[in-house]
Scaffold this motif. Structure first.
Motif, PDB file in Angstrom:
ATOM      1  N   GLY A 164       0.787  -1.223   0.000  1.00  0.00           N
ATOM      2  CA  GLY A 164       0.000   0.000   0.000  1.00  0.00           C
ATOM      3  C   GLY A 164       0.818   1.272   0.000  1.00  0.00           C
ATOM      4  O   GLY A 164       0.276   2.364   0.092  1.00  0.00           O
ATOM      5  N   GLY A 165       2.142   1.168  -0.095  1.00  0.00           N
ATOM      6  CA  GLY A 165       3.001   2.332  -0.017  1.00  0.00           C
ATOM      7  C   GLY A 165       3.518   2.810  -1.352  1.00  0.00           C
ATOM      8  O   GLY A 165       3.057   2.397  -2.420  1.00  0.00           O
ATOM      9  N   ALA A 166       4.513   3.696  -1.275  1.00  0.00           N
ATOM     10  CA  ALA A 166       5.071   4.330  -2.467  1.00  0.00           C
ATOM     11  C   ALA A 166       5.741   3.325  -3.389  1.00  0.00           C
ATOM     12  O   ALA A 166       5.697   3.467  -4.614  1.00  0.00           O
ATOM     13  CB  ALA A 166       6.063   5.416  -2.060  1.00  0.00           C
ATOM     14  N   THR A 167       6.362   2.289  -2.818  1.00  0.00           N
ATOM     15  CA  THR A 167       7.056   1.307  -3.648  1.00  0.00           C
ATOM     16  C   THR A 167       6.063   0.526  -4.505  1.00  0.00           C
ATOM     17  O   THR A 167       6.277   0.327  -5.705  1.00  0.00           O
ATOM     18  CB  THR A 167       7.874   0.342  -2.780  1.00  0.00           C
ATOM     19  N   GLU A 168       4.974   0.082  -3.904  1.00  0.00           N
ATOM     20  CA  GLU A 168       3.946  -0.629  -4.674  1.00  0.00           C
ATOM     21  C   GLU A 168       3.365   0.273  -5.758  1.00  0.00           C
ATOM     22  O   GLU A 168       3.167  -0.151  -6.904  1.00  0.00           O
ATOM     23  CB  GLU A 168       2.823  -1.104  -3.755  1.00  0.00           C
ATOM     24  N   ALA A 169       3.105   1.531  -5.415  1.00  0.00           N
ATOM     25  CA  ALA A 169       2.551   2.475  -6.383  1.00  0.00           C
ATOM     26  C   ALA A 169       3.519   2.688  -7.544  1.00  0.00           C
ATOM     27  O   ALA A 169       3.099   2.811  -8.706  1.00  0.00           O
ATOM     28  CB  ALA A 169       2.240   3.810  -5.712  1.00  0.00           C
ATOM     29  N   LEU A 170       4.814   2.728  -7.237  1.00  0.00           N
ATOM     30  CA  LEU A 170       5.809   2.903  -8.299  1.00  0.00           C
ATOM     31  C   LEU A 170       5.801   1.726  -9.269  1.00  0.00           C
ATOM     32  O   LEU A 170       5.791   1.911 -10.493  1.00  0.00           O
ATOM     33  CB  LEU A 170       7.198   3.062  -7.691  1.00  0.00           C
ATOM     34  N   TRP A 171       5.789   0.508  -8.728  1.00  0.00           N
ATOM     35  CA  TRP A 171       5.791  -0.669  -9.609  1.00  0.00           C
ATOM     36  C   TRP A 171       4.510  -0.720 -10.441  1.00  0.00           C
ATOM     37  O   TRP A 171       4.538  -1.112 -11.615  1.00  0.00           O
ATOM     38  CB  TRP A 171       5.949  -1.949  -8.795  1.00  0.00           C
ATOM     39  N   ALA A 172       3.393  -0.317  -9.855  1.00  0.00           N
ATOM     40  CA  ALA A 172       2.140  -0.293 -10.621  1.00  0.00           C
ATOM     41  C   ALA A 172       2.235   0.695 -11.776  1.00  0.00           C
ATOM     42  O   ALA A 172       1.809   0.410 -12.900  1.00  0.00           O
ATOM     43  CB  ALA A 172       0.968   0.074  -9.702  1.00  0.00           C
ATOM     44  N   SER A 173       2.823   1.859 -11.500  1.00  0.00           N
ATOM     45  CA  SER A 173       2.987   2.866 -12.546  1.00  0.00           C
ATOM     46  C   SER A 173       3.936   2.390 -13.638  1.00  0.00           C
ATOM     47  O   SER A 173       3.645   2.524 -14.839  1.00  0.00           O
ATOM     48  CB  SER A 173       3.508   4.174 -11.926  1.00  0.00           C
ATOM     49  N   LEU A 174       5.072   1.803 -13.233  1.00  0.00           N
ATOM     50  CA  LEU A 174       6.047   1.326 -14.216  1.00  0.00           C
ATOM     51  C   LEU A 174       5.482   0.180 -15.054  1.00  0.00           C
ATOM     52  O   LEU A 174       5.788   0.068 -16.247  1.00  0.00           O
ATOM     53  CB  LEU A 174       7.329   0.878 -13.511  1.00  0.00           C
ATOM     54  N   SER A 175       4.668  -0.670 -14.429  1.00  0.00           N
ATOM     55  CA  SER A 175       4.104  -1.790 -15.187  1.00  0.00           C
ATOM     56  C   SER A 175       3.197  -1.284 -16.299  1.00  0.00           C
ATOM     57  O   SER A 175       3.149  -1.858 -17.396  1.00  0.00           O
ATOM     58  CB  SER A 175       3.337  -2.745 -14.263  1.00  0.00           C
ATOM     59  N   MET A 176       2.479  -0.199 -16.024  1.00  0.00           N
ATOM     60  CA  MET A 176       1.609   0.376 -17.045  1.00  0.00           C
ATOM     61  C   MET A 176       2.431   1.051 -18.144  1.00  0.00           C
ATOM     62  O   MET A 176       2.116   0.964 -19.327  1.00  0.00           O
ATOM     63  CB  MET A 176       0.654   1.391 -16.412  1.00  0.00           C
ATOM     64  N   GLU A 177       3.512   1.729 -17.748  1.00  0.00           N
ATOM     65  CA  GLU A 177       4.338   2.451 -18.707  1.00  0.00           C
ATOM     66  C   GLU A 177       5.197   1.519 -19.564  1.00  0.00           C
ATOM     67  O   GLU A 177       5.357   1.732 -20.774  1.00  0.00           O
ATOM     68  CB  GLU A 177       5.258   3.431 -17.975  1.00  0.00           C
ATOM     69  N   MET A 178       5.764   0.468 -18.918  1.00  0.00           N
ATOM     70  CA  MET A 178       6.752  -0.376 -19.591  1.00  0.00           C
ATOM     71  C   MET A 178       6.165  -1.679 -20.110  1.00  0.00           C
ATOM     72  O   MET A 178       6.821  -2.388 -20.884  1.00  0.00           O
ATOM     73  CB  MET A 178       7.916  -0.649 -18.640  1.00  0.00           C
ATOM     74  N   GLY A 179       4.973  -2.028 -19.647  1.00  0.00           N
ATOM     75  CA  GLY A 179       4.298  -3.197 -20.193  1.00  0.00           C
ATOM     76  C   GLY A 179       4.636  -4.528 -19.562  1.00  0.00           C
ATOM     77  O   GLY A 179       4.209  -5.570 -20.056  1.00  0.00           O
ATOM     78  N   PHE A 180       5.371  -4.530 -18.437  1.00  0.00           N
ATOM     79  CA  PHE A 180       5.624  -5.818 -17.792  1.00  0.00           C
ATOM     80  C   PHE A 180       4.445  -6.193 -16.895  1.00  0.00           C
ATOM     81  O   PHE A 180       3.647  -5.336 -16.488  1.00  0.00           O
ATOM     82  CB  PHE A 180       6.938  -5.817 -17.006  1.00  0.00           C
ATOM     83  N   ALA A 181       4.320  -7.491 -16.603  1.00  0.00           N
ATOM     84  CA  ALA A 181       3.255  -7.977 -15.721  1.00  0.00           C
ATOM     85  C   ALA A 181       3.645  -7.737 -14.269  1.00  0.00           C
ATOM     86  O   ALA A 181       4.810  -7.892 -13.901  1.00  0.00           O
ATOM     87  CB  ALA A 181       3.012  -9.459 -15.963  1.00  0.00           C
ATOM     88  N   LEU A 182       2.677  -7.358 -13.455  1.00  0.00           N
ATOM     89  CA  LEU A 182       2.926  -7.099 -12.037  1.00  0.00           C
ATOM     90  C   LEU A 182       2.147  -8.090 -11.184  1.00  0.00           C
ATOM     91  O   LEU A 182       0.940  -8.250 -11.333  1.00  0.00           O
ATOM     92  CB  LEU A 182       2.509  -5.678 -11.669  1.00  0.00           C
ATOM     93  N   TRP A 183       2.879  -8.752 -10.273  1.00  0.00           N
ATOM     94  CA  TRP A 183       2.295  -9.704  -9.336  1.00  0.00           C
ATOM     95  C   TRP A 183       2.459  -9.140  -7.923  1.00  0.00           C
ATOM     96  O   TRP A 183       3.548  -8.733  -7.539  1.00  0.00           O
ATOM     97  CB  TRP A 183       3.011 -11.051  -9.423  1.00  0.00           C
ATOM     98  N   LEU A 184       1.379  -9.130  -7.160  1.00  0.00           N
ATOM     99  CA  LEU A 184       1.414  -8.601  -5.800  1.00  0.00           C
ATOM    100  C   LEU A 184       1.178  -9.723  -4.794  1.00  0.00           C
ATOM    101  O   LEU A 184       0.173 -10.435  -4.878  1.00  0.00           O
ATOM    102  CB  LEU A 184       0.334  -7.533  -5.598  1.00  0.00           C
ATOM    103  N   LEU A 185       2.101  -9.862  -3.849  1.00  0.00           N
ATOM    104  CA  LEU A 185       1.897 -10.799  -2.750  1.00  0.00           C
ATOM    105  C   LEU A 185       0.925 -10.164  -1.768  1.00  0.00           C
ATOM    106  O   LEU A 185       1.175  -9.074  -1.240  1.00  0.00           O
ATOM    107  CB  LEU A 185       3.227 -11.104  -2.064  1.00  0.00           C
ATOM    108  N   ARG A 186      -0.220 -10.824  -1.557  1.00  0.00           N
ATOM    109  CA  ARG A 186      -1.309 -10.248  -0.770  1.00  0.00           C
ATOM    110  C   ARG A 186      -0.856  -9.817   0.621  1.00  0.00           C
ATOM    111  O   ARG A 186      -0.134 -10.537   1.316  1.00  0.00           O
ATOM    112  CB  ARG A 186      -2.456 -11.255  -0.635  1.00  0.00           C
ATOM    113  N   ARG A 187      -1.316  -8.648   1.021  1.00  0.00           N
ATOM    114  CA  ARG A 187      -1.027  -8.146   2.360  1.00  0.00           C
ATOM    115  C   ARG A 187      -1.697  -9.033   3.414  1.00  0.00           C
ATOM    116  O   ARG A 187      -2.888  -9.349   3.283  1.00  0.00           O
ATOM    117  CB  ARG A 187      -1.547  -6.718   2.513  1.00  0.00           C
ATOM    118  N   PRO A 188      -0.979  -9.419   4.460  1.00  0.00           N
ATOM    119  CA  PRO A 188      -1.610 -10.227   5.509  1.00  0.00           C
ATOM    120  C   PRO A 188      -2.716  -9.441   6.211  1.00  0.00           C
ATOM    121  O   PRO A 188      -2.650  -8.216   6.321  1.00  0.00           O
ATOM    122  CB  PRO A 188      -0.451 -10.516   6.475  1.00  0.00           C
ATOM    123  N   SER A 189      -3.715 -10.148   6.689  1.00  0.00           N
ATOM    124  CA  SER A 189      -4.788  -9.508   7.449  1.00  0.00           C
ATOM    125  C   SER A 189      -4.256  -9.076   8.808  1.00  0.00           C
ATOM    126  O   SER A 189      -3.458  -9.786   9.428  1.00  0.00           O
ATOM    127  CB  SER A 189      -5.963 -10.467   7.642  1.00  0.00           C
TER     128      SER A 189
END
Length: 264
Positions: A216-241
């Motif tokens: 939920g932080g800046a690092t995740e947001a950065l990878w989401a943005s780069l994945s859209m810009e560069m076209g790579f697939a993004l996999w997120l390890l689910r945040r623990p409850s």
């Protein structure tokens, strides 16, 4: 920043993300006395100029060590703002606070939408996806690295990793079997332009997939943005409850309301 004259009480803030400094500033501005705990010396730097009562750097010694700390320096509230994947310390805090009857509240960022990212319930779920011929970058915490590398290789991927410049991270990378030429030892979000270093790493290695944590932080947001810009697939390890019995707040205003007893 000056403390308000009306003293509110004392808070022990355990911080493991970039949210810690702004939480400390907000608490101090509202008259709270703040003790801060961080894991390492680097994480303590942003607090050096603040009017905090004490900065504790290093391990706390488990539930017993936390209980001893609470007996030494009584506080009105404990605020658990550690990383959402730091499950052990959150559990230890809960156990120690229950025993002593200490008030505890958990601060977590809200989870935001991350484009077309695929959320993994666990690293084992990656094995269900065909990754043959894929070039996969692991941008995870060191503790998840060994399992993630093994699962990705078993699924057919060529594995690369971005790790922090720390002894534990390097040892975990070696244990995960990531060769030095497939290893980027860098801190996230560094450099004159945010994201430029991560983008350069992906271009150099022709990365097709990135795995990171749903923090939920800046690092995740950065990878989401780069994945859209560069076209790579993004996999997120689910945040623990979060721990069910510990109240959770998602903003500074919610935290202050909870500490002041005005939560709806």
């Amino acid at each position: 920043m000056h403390r308000q004259e009306n003293r509110q009480g004392t808070v022990w803030l355990l911080a493991g993300t970039g949210d810690g400094p702004r939480l400390a500033e907000a608490l101090i501005s509202q008259g709270w006395h703040v003790h801060v705990s961080v894991v390492g010396a680097t994480a303590a730097h942003p607090y050096r100029g603040m009017d905090v009562d004490e900065i504790h750097v290093g391990a706390l010694g488990g539930s017993q060590g936390i209980s001893q700390w609470l007996q030494t320096i009584p506080v009105d509230w404990v605020v658990d703002a550690t990383h959402p994947f730091a499950l052990r310390i959150s559990d230890q805090l809960n156990q120690a606070c229950k025993v002593s009857g200490q008030g505890l509240v958990r601060f977590e960022r809200r989870m935001e939408a991350s484009g077309k990212a695929v959320v993994l319930g666990s690293m084992a779920d990656l094995a269900d996806h065909g990754l043959s011929g894929r070039r996969l970058l692991l941008a995870l915490g060191a503790r998840q690295l060994v399992e993630a590398a093994q699962v990705a290789r078993d699924a057919g991927a060529t594995v690369f990793a971005r790790v922090l410049p720390s002894p534990m991270s390097l040892m975990k990378a070696a244990a995960a079997g990531v060769p030095p030429e497939h290893l980027a030892v860098v801190r996230p979000l560094q450099g004159p332009q945010q994201g430029a270093l991560e983008a350069a790493v992906c271009r150099r290695w022709a990365i097709t997939d990135v795995v990171c944590r749903q923090s939920g932080g800046a690092t995740e947001a950065l990878w989401a943005s780069l994945s859209m810009e560069m076209g790579f697939a993004l996999w997120l390890l689910r945040r623990p409850s979060p721990i069910a019995e510990v109240p959770v707040v998602h903003s500074v205003s919610q935290l202050l309301a909870h500490l002041n007893g005005t939560t709806p």
